[in-house]
Motif scaffolding. Structure first.
Motif, PDB file in Angstrom:
ATOM      1  N   CYS A  96       1.027  -1.153   0.007  1.00  0.00           N
ATOM      2  CA  CYS A  96      -0.053  -0.105  -0.018  1.00  0.00           C
ATOM      3  C   CYS A  96       0.945   1.189   0.076  1.00  0.00           C
ATOM      4  N   SER A 100      -3.052   4.589  -0.888  1.00  0.00           N
ATOM      5  CA  SER A 100      -3.205   3.310  -1.366  1.00  0.00           C
ATOM      6  C   SER A 100      -2.935   2.961  -2.870  1.00  0.00           C
ATOM      7  N   ASN A 103      -2.159  -0.099  -4.875  1.00  0.00           N
ATOM      8  CA  ASN A 103      -3.108  -0.867  -4.002  1.00  0.00           C
ATOM      9  C   ASN A 103      -3.179  -2.489  -4.218  1.00  0.00           C
ATOM     10  N   CYS A 106      -4.728  -3.836  -0.595  1.00  0.00           N
ATOM     11  CA  CYS A 106      -5.025  -3.197   0.568  1.00  0.00           C
ATOM     12  C   CYS A 106      -6.401  -3.090   0.625  1.00  0.00           C
ATOM     13  N   HIS A 149       3.364  -6.593   5.105  1.00  0.00           N
ATOM     14  CA  HIS A 149       2.836  -5.212   4.516  1.00  0.00           C
ATOM     15  C   HIS A 149       4.154  -4.407   4.046  1.00  0.00           C
ATOM     16  N   GLN A 157      -2.089   1.174   6.999  1.00  0.00           N
ATOM     17  CA  GLN A 157      -2.884  -0.215   6.567  1.00  0.00           C
ATOM     18  C   GLN A 157      -3.017  -1.101   7.495  1.00  0.00           C
TER      19      GLN A 157
END
Length: 402
Positions: A96, A100, A103, A106, A149, A157
């Motif tokens: 992300c 975003s 994306n 996400c 992530h 996020q």
């Protein structure tokens, strides 16, 4: 002549129009004392945002067809998040970037987490095991897949999705028998190794980041029964709230958090979106937009609600700031024209469905008069979801005494 950081006549008039208490200007307030340990001797389950007594109260209201709970329930059940045909979309890496972009997973992650929470509520209120099983399917799919992530929005996020997962997991784990222990343990491992390290150390970005991250950290700590992380998250929270919402008792300038680097007047004003007149209830992001402000106020309410369920109610500690902030934003969200001293005379509205939890606690439980917040809250019922980490709060918290 106007004095820098003094409440001039226009500011005073505008603040009084908003129904706020304005005090005389004062010197900078001393640093807040170091918070004491907060973790309970024994954690209460389910105990993240909603507890058993709250849920039983809601179930009774829904079953009797009472309003606004019945319409809120119907709206939740008609949403895609409650669908029994939902297919989870887990990824090993969720990437992300800012807003975003890119994306890569996400939206899928946030919405699957919200779906798990929605389905857990549907299970509890209907006792239809299909909803519990679907929530488990979603949680199992992510815990079997997710590893990390990445990119610049990873902390935020993780905070958003990590706020919803433990709400769902708490309800399912402690009210339903169909989630195998090995998969509960795998889900707990995901929270501990993928989410908690990303959020527990906080952020010096805009305040909604750190508040959302601490909401996730507190909820995860409850599910894991991790007292050390719980205490650390609440210490960060208790330092951030006074640095996010201004009171005139703070002095001429807002408070700052340790390590922020905001050590000059100019740096503080820049961080507060260029705002140089400070009044009760102004937030660090009011002059950015009300949407991000709503994220911060929602996370404050959610964390305070969870601490209350865990036996150390932090609402009295944050009540003065939170009630003023909700009222200040609600006044302008309802259409009052901002005065010239506030954000250059222009605000970006869009607070979102974020007032119900704080309003119920501060008005209905603690008996603070909150006319603007009350009007906005009732006008927005039934509150839905912001599709990030807020969902169904008229259903769970409207007029809920528990």
């Amino acid at each position: 002549m106007r004095r820098t950081f003094t409440l001039v006549a226009g500011a005073l008039a505008g603040a009084l129009t908003a129904g706020l208490l304005i005090g005389a200007p004062s010197t900078a307030a001393p640093a807040a004392p170091k918070p004491s340990a907060a973790a309970p001797a024994t954690f209460t389950h389910p105990g993240v945002l909603v507890g058993t007594r709250q849920l039983d109260h809601v179930r009774g209201k829904v079953n009797s067809g009472s309003q606004p709970w019945k319409s809120a329930f119907d709206a939740m059940m008609a949403s895609p998040y409650a669908s029994l045909s939902r297919t989870p979309e887990p990824r090993a890496t969720v990437e992300c970037g800012p807003y975003s972009k890119p994306n890569h997973g996400c939206t899928d992650e946030r919405e699957d987490a919200l779906a798990a929470y929605t389905l857990s509520l549907a299970w509890y209120l209907t006792r239809d095991s299909r909803y519990a099983d679907k929530a488990i399917q979603i949680m199992d799919a992510w815990s079997a897949t997710l590893k990390e992530h990445t990119n610049s929005n990873a902390p935020l996020q993780t905070g958003w999705a990590g706020s919803s997962w433990p709400r769902a997991a708490e309800i399912i784990r402690y009210t339903y028998d169909g989630w195998p222990k090995n998969r509960i343990d795998r889900f707990a491992g995901m929270l501990r190794t993928v989410y908690l390290p990303e959020v527990i150390n906080g952020s010096h970005s805009n305040g909604n980041w750190e508040l959302s991250m601490m909401e996730a950290a507190v909820g995860i700590s409850v599910f894991l029964e991790d007292k050390t992380s719980y205490d650390k998250a609440l210490a960060t929270f208790r330092a951030r709230v006074p640095a996010y919402i201004y009171l005139t008792s703070d002095g001429d300038l807002p408070r700052t958090t340790p390590g922020s680097g905001l050590n000059t007047r100019d740096k503080i004003i820049k961080y507060w979106q260029g705002q140089s007149t400070f009044v009760d209830g102004l937030t660090q992001e009011t002059c950015r937009d009300f949407t991000h402000t709503g994220y911060g106020l929602s996370a404050i309410s959610h964390i305070a609600e969870t601490t209350r369920l865990q036996g150390q109610d932090l609402y009295p500690e944050v009540a003065e700031r939170l009630r003023h902030a909700l009222g200040f934003q609600a006044t302008y969200e309802l259409g009052t024209a901002p005065p010239s001293w506030l954000c250059g005379g222009t605000v970006k509205r869009g607070l979102g469905p974020v007032t119900e939890v704080g309003y119920n606690a501060l008005h209905n439980r603690l008996h603070h008069a909150m006319p603007s917040t009350q009007k906005l809250t009732e006008q927005q019922r039934p509150a839905g979801s912001n599709n990030l980490f807020v969902a169904w709060e008229t259903l769970t918290h409207a007029e809920n005494p528990n």
